[in-house]
Design a protein around this motif. Structure first.
Motif: not given
Length: 235
Positions: A87-110
């Motif tokens: 969703d949009t919240r996850n996309d904006i976090l991915d866009r604006d944050l640095v030094e990121k790690t990821y998890i897969s939740i619901s339909r969002c793999p990143t």
């Protein structure tokens, strides 16, 4: 209600009805997100508010409902990697944050699990960890607040257009949670980011969104935005 106030209210309504019929879905008519590393420039003598209708006051509608802009974030947005199950919240976090790690939740793999925000509103460096409490340190902020947009014409829009506005990456930025809470739905005449170095970019993005969606600006905010844009370097 005085006669003068009634006249301005009628004018505001007329402008807002026109807004409801404008075509604002085209990417060329909406602002593009300005990366934090790209400070906007303005030409000497440029009227940054050209094309933005200015009304004397913010006409508080009194019937604002957050649900009118959609119940939650959607995946129907134009963020980098949008339409990806996140969703949009996850996309904006991915866009604006640095030094990121990821998890897969619901339909969002990143979905961002951890990261670091260099907050443009406060100039603070804020660690982010996903969770009901820890995640609140970083929040997704509407540069043009939804309640302000509602008052300035969005209440006459279709539901679909309001949902699009609420999820438009051009109007979204990750910021410190407390700064987001402090701003609330305040207009530029009342609130500007504590970090003065960001005033240029904030003003340019605020104006671009208002122009792109055909929203009217309250008159006290016009000089506040012009002063902020005056801090931009000349192009």
């Amino acid at each position: 209600m005085t006669r003068v106030r009634m006249v301005w209210l009628a004018l505001f309504t007329a402008v807002a009805v026109v807004v409801a019929y404008q075509t604002v879905h085209s990417a060329t008519e909406r602002s593009q997100f300005i990366a934090s590393a790209d400070v906007p420039t303005v030409a000497p003598g440029e009227d940054v508010l050209a094309g933005v209708a200015v009304l004397p006051l913010r006409m508080r509608a009194g019937d604002y409902r957050r649900a009118a802009f959609g119940e939650s974030w959607t995946d129907d947005n134009d963020a980098p990697g949008g339409h990806n199950g996140c969703d949009t919240r996850n996309d904006i976090l991915d866009r604006d944050l640095v030094e990121k790690t990821y998890i897969s939740i619901s339909r969002c793999p990143t979905a961002v699990a951890t990261g670091v925000l260099h907050d443009p509103y406060t100039s603070l460096t804020i660690p982010f960890t996903r969770g009901n409490q820890t995640g609140a340190a970083v929040q997704i902020e509407h540069i043009v607040p939804l309640a302000y947009a509602w008052d300035q014409g969005a209440r006459f829009w279709t539901d679909a257009l309001r949902v699009r506005f609420a999820n438009d990456p051009a109007n979204l930025v990750a910021v410190q949670g407390q700064a987001n809470q402090d701003k609330g739905d305040k207009e530029p005449a009342v609130w500007m980011p504590p970090n003065a170095a960001f005033h240029c970019q904030y003003a340019i993005q605020f104006i671009a969104v208002m122009r792109g969606y055909g929203l009217s600006l309250d008159a006290p905010s016009a000089p506040a935005l012009q002063r902020a844009a005056g801090t931009c370097p000349y192009g």
